[in-house]
Design a protein around this motif. Structure first.
Motif, PDB file in Angstrom:
ATOM      1  N   ALA A  40      25.147 -13.254 -19.173  1.00  0.00           N
ATOM      2  CA  ALA A  40      25.044 -14.382 -18.312  1.00  0.00           C
ATOM      3  C   ALA A  40      23.934 -13.641 -17.134  1.00  0.00           C
ATOM      4  CB  ALA A  40      26.262 -14.338 -17.290  1.00  0.00           C
ATOM      5  N   ILE A  41      22.752 -14.490 -16.871  1.00  0.00           N
ATOM      6  CA  ILE A  41      21.934 -13.852 -16.074  1.00  0.00           C
ATOM      7  C   ILE A  41      21.856 -14.807 -14.797  1.00  0.00           C
ATOM      8  CG2 ILE A  41      19.597 -13.157 -15.545  1.00  0.00           C
ATOM      9  CD1 ILE A  41      20.805 -11.877 -17.874  1.00  0.00           C
ATOM     10  N   SER A  42      22.091 -14.524 -13.402  1.00  0.00           N
ATOM     11  CA  SER A  42      22.364 -15.248 -12.236  1.00  0.00           C
ATOM     12  C   SER A  42      21.404 -15.051 -11.349  1.00  0.00           C
ATOM     13  CB  SER A  42      23.690 -15.271 -11.892  1.00  0.00           C
ATOM     14  OG  SER A  42      24.647 -15.342 -12.598  1.00  0.00           O
ATOM     15  N   PHE A  43      20.843 -16.013 -10.455  1.00  0.00           N
ATOM     16  CA  PHE A  43      19.909 -15.665  -9.212  1.00  0.00           C
ATOM     17  C   PHE A  43      20.516 -16.609  -8.158  1.00  0.00           C
ATOM     18  CE2 PHE A  43      17.405 -15.679 -13.129  1.00  0.00           C
ATOM     19  CZ  PHE A  43      16.291 -14.830 -12.719  1.00  0.00           C
ATOM     20  N   ARG A  49      17.000 -18.642   0.578  1.00  0.00           N
ATOM     21  CA  ARG A  49      16.856 -17.415   0.238  1.00  0.00           C
ATOM     22  C   ARG A  49      17.755 -16.889  -0.849  1.00  0.00           C
ATOM     23  NH1 ARG A  49      20.463 -13.773   3.245  1.00  0.00           N
ATOM     24  NH2 ARG A  49      20.105 -11.614   2.665  1.00  0.00           N
ATOM     25  N   LEU A  50      16.786 -16.021  -1.758  1.00  0.00           N
ATOM     26  CA  LEU A  50      17.587 -15.371  -2.837  1.00  0.00           C
ATOM     27  C   LEU A  50      18.162 -14.249  -2.556  1.00  0.00           C
ATOM     28  CD1 LEU A  50      17.331 -15.094  -5.876  1.00  0.00           C
ATOM     29  CD2 LEU A  50      15.470 -13.513  -5.674  1.00  0.00           C
ATOM     30  N   LEU A  51      19.701 -14.339  -2.880  1.00  0.00           N
ATOM     31  CA  LEU A  51      20.394 -13.137  -2.351  1.00  0.00           C
ATOM     32  C   LEU A  51      20.445 -11.978  -3.476  1.00  0.00           C
ATOM     33  CD1 LEU A  51      23.520 -15.467  -1.290  1.00  0.00           C
ATOM     34  CD2 LEU A  51      21.797 -14.538  -0.028  1.00  0.00           C
ATOM     35  N   ALA A  52      20.175 -12.488  -4.740  1.00  0.00           N
ATOM     36  CA  ALA A  52      20.415 -11.152  -5.653  1.00  0.00           C
ATOM     37  C   ALA A  52      20.038 -11.659  -6.902  1.00  0.00           C
ATOM     38  CB  ALA A  52      21.912 -10.919  -5.907  1.00  0.00           C
ATOM     39  N   PHE A  53      19.971 -10.611  -7.945  1.00  0.00           N
ATOM     40  CA  PHE A  53      19.557 -10.933  -9.464  1.00  0.00           C
ATOM     41  C   PHE A  53      20.925 -10.287 -10.006  1.00  0.00           C
ATOM     42  CE2 PHE A  53      18.200  -9.028 -13.293  1.00  0.00           C
ATOM     43  CZ  PHE A  53      18.054 -10.028 -14.070  1.00  0.00           C
ATOM     44  N   GLU A  54      21.545 -11.050 -10.922  1.00  0.00           N
ATOM     45  CA  GLU A  54      22.781 -10.350 -11.283  1.00  0.00           C
ATOM     46  C   GLU A  54      22.779 -10.561 -12.890  1.00  0.00           C
ATOM     47  OE1 GLU A  54      25.774 -11.548  -7.771  1.00  0.00           O
ATOM     48  OE2 GLU A  54      25.647 -12.750  -9.439  1.00  0.00           O
ATOM     49  N   ILE A  55      23.256  -9.556 -13.623  1.00  0.00           N
ATOM     50  CA  ILE A  55      23.475  -9.506 -15.090  1.00  0.00           C
ATOM     51  C   ILE A  55      25.092  -9.173 -15.342  1.00  0.00           C
ATOM     52  CG2 ILE A  55      22.568  -7.271 -15.552  1.00  0.00           C
ATOM     53  CD1 ILE A  55      21.612  -8.147 -18.077  1.00  0.00           C
ATOM     54  N   GLU A  56      25.548 -10.032 -16.313  1.00  0.00           N
ATOM     55  CA  GLU A  56      26.974  -9.549 -16.742  1.00  0.00           C
ATOM     56  C   GLU A  56      27.067  -9.554 -18.300  1.00  0.00           C
ATOM     57  OE1 GLU A  56      30.937 -11.145 -14.856  1.00  0.00           O
ATOM     58  OE2 GLU A  56      30.562 -12.275 -16.645  1.00  0.00           O
ATOM     59  N   LEU A  57      27.447  -8.564 -19.029  1.00  0.00           N
ATOM     60  CA  LEU A  57      27.653  -8.715 -20.447  1.00  0.00           C
ATOM     61  C   LEU A  57      29.119  -8.773 -20.625  1.00  0.00           C
ATOM     62  CD1 LEU A  57      24.699  -5.939 -21.242  1.00  0.00           C
ATOM     63  CD2 LEU A  57      24.471  -8.707 -21.125  1.00  0.00           C
ATOM     64  N   THR A  97      10.851 -19.051 -17.550  1.00  0.00           N
ATOM     65  CA  THR A  97      11.151 -19.506 -19.009  1.00  0.00           C
ATOM     66  C   THR A  97      11.908 -18.252 -19.585  1.00  0.00           C
ATOM     67  OG1 THR A  97       9.221 -20.676 -19.035  1.00  0.00           O
ATOM     68  CG2 THR A  97      10.039 -19.732 -21.258  1.00  0.00           C
ATOM     69  N   PRO A  98      13.072 -18.428 -19.822  1.00  0.00           N
ATOM     70  CA  PRO A  98      13.833 -17.263 -20.709  1.00  0.00           C
ATOM     71  C   PRO A  98      12.740 -16.745 -21.815  1.00  0.00           C
ATOM     72  CG  PRO A  98      15.444 -19.010 -20.329  1.00  0.00           C
ATOM     73  CD  PRO A  98      13.844 -19.557 -20.165  1.00  0.00           C
ATOM     74  N   VAL A  99      12.942 -15.462 -21.880  1.00  0.00           N
ATOM     75  CA  VAL A  99      11.976 -14.889 -22.958  1.00  0.00           C
ATOM     76  C   VAL A  99      12.847 -13.595 -23.562  1.00  0.00           C
ATOM     77  CG1 VAL A  99       9.750 -13.504 -23.651  1.00  0.00           C
ATOM     78  CG2 VAL A  99       9.802 -15.498 -22.169  1.00  0.00           C
ATOM     79  N   MET A 100      12.952 -13.674 -24.745  1.00  0.00           N
ATOM     80  CA  MET A 100      13.465 -12.377 -25.531  1.00  0.00           C
ATOM     81  C   MET A 100      12.738 -12.069 -26.687  1.00  0.00           C
ATOM     82  SD  MET A 100      17.496 -14.540 -24.951  1.00  0.00           S
ATOM     83  CE  MET A 100      16.749 -15.754 -24.982  1.00  0.00           C
ATOM     84  N   SER A 101      12.834 -10.687 -26.675  1.00  0.00           N
ATOM     85  CA  SER A 101      12.200 -10.203 -28.027  1.00  0.00           C
ATOM     86  C   SER A 101      12.964  -9.164 -28.737  1.00  0.00           C
ATOM     87  CB  SER A 101      10.752  -9.663 -27.500  1.00  0.00           C
ATOM     88  OG  SER A 101      11.008  -8.634 -26.798  1.00  0.00           O
TER      89      SER A 101
END
Length: 146
Positions: A40-43, A49-57, A97-101
């Motif tokens: 999960a990727i969150s902004f 105002r952007l508060l954070a960039f978060e990732i949860e696995l 745009t989500p990009v995964m490689s």
């Protein structure tokens, strides 16, 4: 050089670990990377105002998660570092745009090597151990309510 989150290499940058191989990796306590897991990727933002960039696995079969959070983004080479938090905010506002490689090589230790602290995931490259393909599935885009 940009900033990273999570658990990976740190070539030419200070080592930064948000979790270790005990929590995340093959046989990991929270996320066993040999099995499917959730990302999960969150902004989160408030007003404009952007508060954070978060990732949860997380993994459905595990009762713990690994997560990391950034509230600033300093990058640039050569120094001085540039504060690019507003650039991130503007990119999110325009739509990302989500990009995964998925790739392997015998020259990947810059990404997932031991790093300066000696605690990174890989002591040597082993591209022969990588499967020919992987799957990404169950995508969704939702509003973040924090």
């Amino acid at each position: 050089l940009g900033e990273s989150l999570g658990y990976g290499g740190s070539e030419n940058a200070p080592a930064e670990r948000d979790w270790t191989s005990k929590e995340y990796g093959p046989g990991g306590k929270c996320v066993d990377t040999t099995q499917p897991f959730n990302a999960a990727i969150s902004f989160p933002a408030k007003a404009d105002r952007l508060l954070a960039f978060e990732i949860e696995l997380s993994q459905n079969s595990k009762n713990c998660k690994v997560s990391a959070r950034r509230t600033e983004y300093l990058w640039g080479w050569p120094p001085p570092l540039k504060d690019s938090w507003d650039d991130i905010r503007d990119a999110v506002r325009r739509g990302l745009t989500p990009v995964m490689s998925y790739w392997n090589s015998d020259n990947m230790l810059w990404l997932d090597g031991l790093g300066a602290d000696g605690r990174g995931p890989c002591a040597r490259d082993q591209p022969e151990r990588c499967p020919d393909q992987i799957r990404f599935f169950n995508f969704s885009v939702t509003s973040y309510v924090g």
